[in-house]
Design an enzyme around this catalytic site. Structure first.
Site, PDB file in Angstrom:
ATOM      1  N   ARG A  88      10.560   6.379   5.605  1.00  0.00           N
ATOM      2  CA  ARG A  88       9.981   5.065   5.259  1.00  0.00           C
ATOM      3  C   ARG A  88       9.885   4.172   6.502  1.00  0.00           C
ATOM      4  O   ARG A  88      10.151   2.975   6.463  1.00  0.00           O
ATOM      5  CB  ARG A  88      10.826   4.346   4.200  1.00  0.00           C
ATOM      6  CG  ARG A  88      10.918   5.021   2.892  1.00  0.00           C
ATOM      7  CD  ARG A  88       9.584   5.086   2.150  1.00  0.00           C
ATOM      8  NE  ARG A  88       9.775   5.723   0.862  1.00  0.00           N
ATOM      9  CZ  ARG A  88       9.869   7.034   0.695  1.00  0.00           C
ATOM     10  NH1 ARG A  88       9.730   7.846   1.728  1.00  0.00           N
ATOM     11  NH2 ARG A  88      10.049   7.556  -0.490  1.00  0.00           N
ATOM     12  N   SER A 163      10.027   1.243  -5.793  1.00  0.00           N
ATOM     13  CA  SER A 163      11.446   1.277  -5.433  1.00  0.00           C
ATOM     14  C   SER A 163      11.767   0.054  -4.577  1.00  0.00           C
ATOM     15  O   SER A 163      11.073  -0.207  -3.593  1.00  0.00           O
ATOM     16  CB  SER A 163      11.772   2.539  -4.634  1.00  0.00           C
ATOM     17  OG  SER A 163      11.498   3.662  -5.423  1.00  0.00           O
ATOM     18  N   GLU A 268      13.134  -2.207   0.525  1.00  0.00           N
ATOM     19  CA  GLU A 268      11.942  -1.478   0.982  1.00  0.00           C
ATOM     20  C   GLU A 268      10.689  -2.351   1.095  1.00  0.00           C
ATOM     21  O   GLU A 268       9.996  -2.290   2.111  1.00  0.00           O
ATOM     22  CB  GLU A 268      11.676  -0.280   0.047  1.00  0.00           C
ATOM     23  CG  GLU A 268      10.453   0.514   0.454  1.00  0.00           C
ATOM     24  CD  GLU A 268      10.210   1.756  -0.397  1.00  0.00           C
ATOM     25  OE1 GLU A 268      11.173   2.444  -0.757  1.00  0.00           O
ATOM     26  OE2 GLU A 268       9.038   2.030  -0.686  1.00  0.00           O
TER      27      GLU A 268
HETATM   28  C1  LIG Z   1       4.732   1.125  -8.849  1.00  0.00           C
HETATM   29  C2  LIG Z   1       4.859   1.439  -7.387  1.00  0.00           C
HETATM   30  C3  LIG Z   1       5.306   2.681  -6.979  1.00  0.00           C
HETATM   31  C4  LIG Z   1       5.421   2.982  -5.616  1.00  0.00           C
HETATM   32  N1  LIG Z   1       5.860   4.219  -5.250  1.00  0.00           N
HETATM   33  C5  LIG Z   1       5.986   4.527  -3.937  1.00  0.00           C
HETATM   34  C6  LIG Z   1       6.443   5.831  -3.528  1.00  0.00           C
HETATM   35  O1  LIG Z   1       6.716   6.700  -4.346  1.00  0.00           O
HETATM   36  N2  LIG Z   1       6.568   6.065  -2.198  1.00  0.00           N
HETATM   37  C7  LIG Z   1       6.245   5.137  -1.262  1.00  0.00           C
HETATM   38  O2  LIG Z   1       6.382   5.430  -0.064  1.00  0.00           O
HETATM   39  N3  LIG Z   1       5.797   3.913  -1.615  1.00  0.00           N
HETATM   40  C8  LIG Z   1       5.657   3.585  -2.924  1.00  0.00           C
HETATM   41  N4  LIG Z   1       5.219   2.345  -3.304  1.00  0.00           N
HETATM   42  C9  LIG Z   1       4.889   1.363  -2.267  1.00  0.00           C
HETATM   43  C10 LIG Z   1       3.350   1.243  -1.975  1.00  0.00           C
HETATM   44  O3  LIG Z   1       2.601   1.864  -2.958  1.00  0.00           O
HETATM   45  C11 LIG Z   1       3.033   1.850  -0.633  1.00  0.00           C
HETATM   46  O4  LIG Z   1       3.750   1.191   0.379  1.00  0.00           O
HETATM   47  C12 LIG Z   1       1.510   1.755  -0.328  1.00  0.00           C
HETATM   48  O5  LIG Z   1       1.236   2.460   0.848  1.00  0.00           O
HETATM   49  C13 LIG Z   1       1.034   0.313  -0.229  1.00  0.00           C
HETATM   50  O6  LIG Z   1      -0.371   0.341  -0.086  1.00  0.00           O
HETATM   51  P1  LIG Z   1      -1.257  -0.991  -0.097  1.00  0.00           P
HETATM   52  O7  LIG Z   1      -2.651  -0.553   0.260  1.00  0.00           O
HETATM   53  O8  LIG Z   1      -1.054  -1.704  -1.377  1.00  0.00           O
HETATM   54  O9  LIG Z   1      -0.636  -1.784   1.101  1.00  0.00           O
HETATM   55  P2  LIG Z   1      -0.031  -3.258   1.113  1.00  0.00           P
HETATM   56  O10 LIG Z   1       1.153  -3.301   0.193  1.00  0.00           O
HETATM   57  O11 LIG Z   1      -1.125  -4.229   0.958  1.00  0.00           O
HETATM   58  O12 LIG Z   1       0.493  -3.312   2.624  1.00  0.00           O
HETATM   59  C14 LIG Z   1       1.673  -2.671   3.016  1.00  0.00           C
HETATM   60  C15 LIG Z   1       1.860  -2.937   4.524  1.00  0.00           C
HETATM   61  O13 LIG Z   1       0.893  -2.211   5.249  1.00  0.00           O
HETATM   62  C16 LIG Z   1       0.083  -3.094   6.025  1.00  0.00           C
HETATM   63  N5  LIG Z   1      -1.281  -2.559   5.955  1.00  0.00           N
HETATM   64  C17 LIG Z   1      -1.961  -2.192   4.862  1.00  0.00           C
HETATM   65  N6  LIG Z   1      -3.166  -1.682   5.214  1.00  0.00           N
HETATM   66  C18 LIG Z   1      -3.233  -1.743   6.565  1.00  0.00           C
HETATM   67  C19 LIG Z   1      -4.232  -1.384   7.532  1.00  0.00           C
HETATM   68  N7  LIG Z   1      -5.404  -0.851   7.201  1.00  0.00           N
HETATM   69  N8  LIG Z   1      -3.952  -1.616   8.852  1.00  0.00           N
HETATM   70  C20 LIG Z   1      -2.779  -2.163   9.244  1.00  0.00           C
HETATM   71  N9  LIG Z   1      -1.805  -2.521   8.367  1.00  0.00           N
HETATM   72  C21 LIG Z   1      -2.036  -2.309   7.046  1.00  0.00           C
HETATM   73  C22 LIG Z   1       0.223  -4.458   5.369  1.00  0.00           C
HETATM   74  O14 LIG Z   1      -0.017  -5.485   6.322  1.00  0.00           O
HETATM   75  C23 LIG Z   1       1.656  -4.404   4.934  1.00  0.00           C
HETATM   76  O15 LIG Z   1       2.501  -4.648   6.034  1.00  0.00           O
HETATM   77  C24 LIG Z   1       5.092   2.004  -4.654  1.00  0.00           C
HETATM   78  C25 LIG Z   1       4.654   0.745  -5.070  1.00  0.00           C
HETATM   79  C26 LIG Z   1       4.533   0.465  -6.420  1.00  0.00           C
HETATM   80  C27 LIG Z   1       4.046  -0.886  -6.830  1.00  0.00           C
END
Ligand SMILES: Cc1cc2nc3c(=O)[nH]c(=O)nc-3n(C[C@H](O)[C@H](O)[C@H](O)COP(=O)(O)OP(=O)(O)OC[C@H]3O[C@@H](n4cnc5c(N)ncnc54)[C@H](O)[C@@H]3O)c2cc1C
Length: 273
Positions: A88, A163, A268
């Site tokens: 992570r 998580s 996280e």
């Molecule tokens: C129900 C649920 C279950 C989940 N399960 C998991 C799991 O099993 N494993 C896991 O690892 N995570 C999990 N997550 C966390 C999440 O899904 C991941 O972190 C996912 O990658 C977030 O994607 P997002 O596009 O929504 O990014 P955001 O949440 O919008 O951004 C996350 C971070 O990445 C940065 N970011 C996003 N896109 C870019 C880009 N193009 N360039 C530069 N920076 C960027 C943002 O600035 C921020 O710092 C879960 C979340 C939820 C709500």
């Protein structure tokens, strides 16, 4: 997509929905991301925290990350080594925080490759035999749904960031101390093993959810509109509270685990503002 031998090289723009890519890969018979089914968000965010689940991490298949470098005002492609992927974790969360905008991500998947079956809970749910990629995806999705870990706007337990705590990485000595503390407290029965996994850097990964439950935190415990999920001890759910009540709840859970086992759980989700 470009194929050479058993390897399929796929380039995806940052804004593509992650799970659409996983579903497509599985349908194409391409292995490498099947256990990462049902994770909400877009492709460009996956390198940030090296998204992982059920024994697989996205860093295993990333071959390059195309970025806009805000400091140099130019585009470049980062080699996985430069991304410094960890559990992570990556350079994007540390030294290069805020420096790069991810534009696209390149992956190498395996044509007709076997699914990754490394996670006990997944292996148990699949049973005997050699499952297809599609069956692994369906099984992961159903395990995740049971924990409220697939985004569903109609599910009140789905008002969560996933998580809330990462699994702690500790020294082998600390892991032994946690086991001893659990035995002394009577929360680890005779003959029962504490879940733990050795990591390549010599540390031991503990199961945060297990620690939370064995520290006496009950699923569903709610204070001021923020609570522990009824289905997954690792997830905190918004039941009408505020950010303040959510963070206070996180602190309560952290304190319980610290008092019981001397381990500090790391949060996280990224906090903004
Ligand atoms: C129900 C649920 C279950 C989940 N399960 C998991 C799991 O099993 N494993 C896991 O690892 N995570 C999990 N997550 C966390 C999440 O899904 C991941 O972190 C996912 O990658 C977030 O994607 P997002 O596009 O929504 O990014 P955001 O949440 O919008 O951004 C996350 C971070 O990445 C940065 N970011 C996003 N896109 C870019 C880009 N193009 N360039 C530069 N920076 C960027 C943002 O600035 C921020 O710092 C879960 C979340 C939820 C709500």
């Amino acid at each position: 997509m470009v194929e050479a031998g058993d390897t399929a090289r796929v380039l995806l723009c940052a804004g593509e929905p992650w799970d659409d890519f996983v579903a497509w890969s599985v349908a194409q018979g391409l292995a490498g991301v099947e256990c990462l089914s049902g994770i909400p968000g877009c492709v460009g965010a996956t390198p940030m925290q090296n998204v992982g689940a059920y024994g697989q991490e996205v860093s295993e298949v990333i071959t390059g990350v195309r970025v806009w470098d805000r400091r140099e005002r130019s585009q470049r492609t980062l080699h996985p080594r430069e991304c410094a992927f960890g559990y992570r974790d990556s350079v994007f969360k540390r030294e290069a925080r805020g420096r790069y905008a991810v534009l696209s991500v390149a992956f190498a998947l395996r044509r007709d490759g076997a699914p990754a079956l490394r996670y006990g809970e997944l292996q148990k749910a699949l049973g005997e035999g050699a499952p297809t990629l599609a069956r692994v995806r369906e099984t992961v999705l159903s395990l995740r749904r049971a924990k409220g870990m697939v985004y569903d706007p109609d599910d009140p337990e789905g008002r969560t960031a996933g998580s809330f705590f990462t699994n702690p990485l500790v020294t082998p000595e600390s892991a032994e101390a946690v086991t001893a503390a659990a035995r002394a407290k009577g929360v680890l029965r005779e003959g029962e093993a504490m879940p733990q996994w050795p990591t390549i850097d010599g540390r031991v990964k503990l199961a945060a959810g297990w620690l939370i439950e064995r520290a006496g935190v009950k699923k569903g415990w709610t204070v001021d509109g923020a609570g522990v999920s009824h289905r997954h001890a690792l997830a905190l759910v918004n039941r009408g509270g505020t950010t303040r009540s959510l963070l206070a709840m996180a602190e309560r859970v952290q304190s319980r685990v610290r008092e019981a086992f001397g381990v500090t759980l790391e949060i996280e989700p990224e906090r903004v503002g």
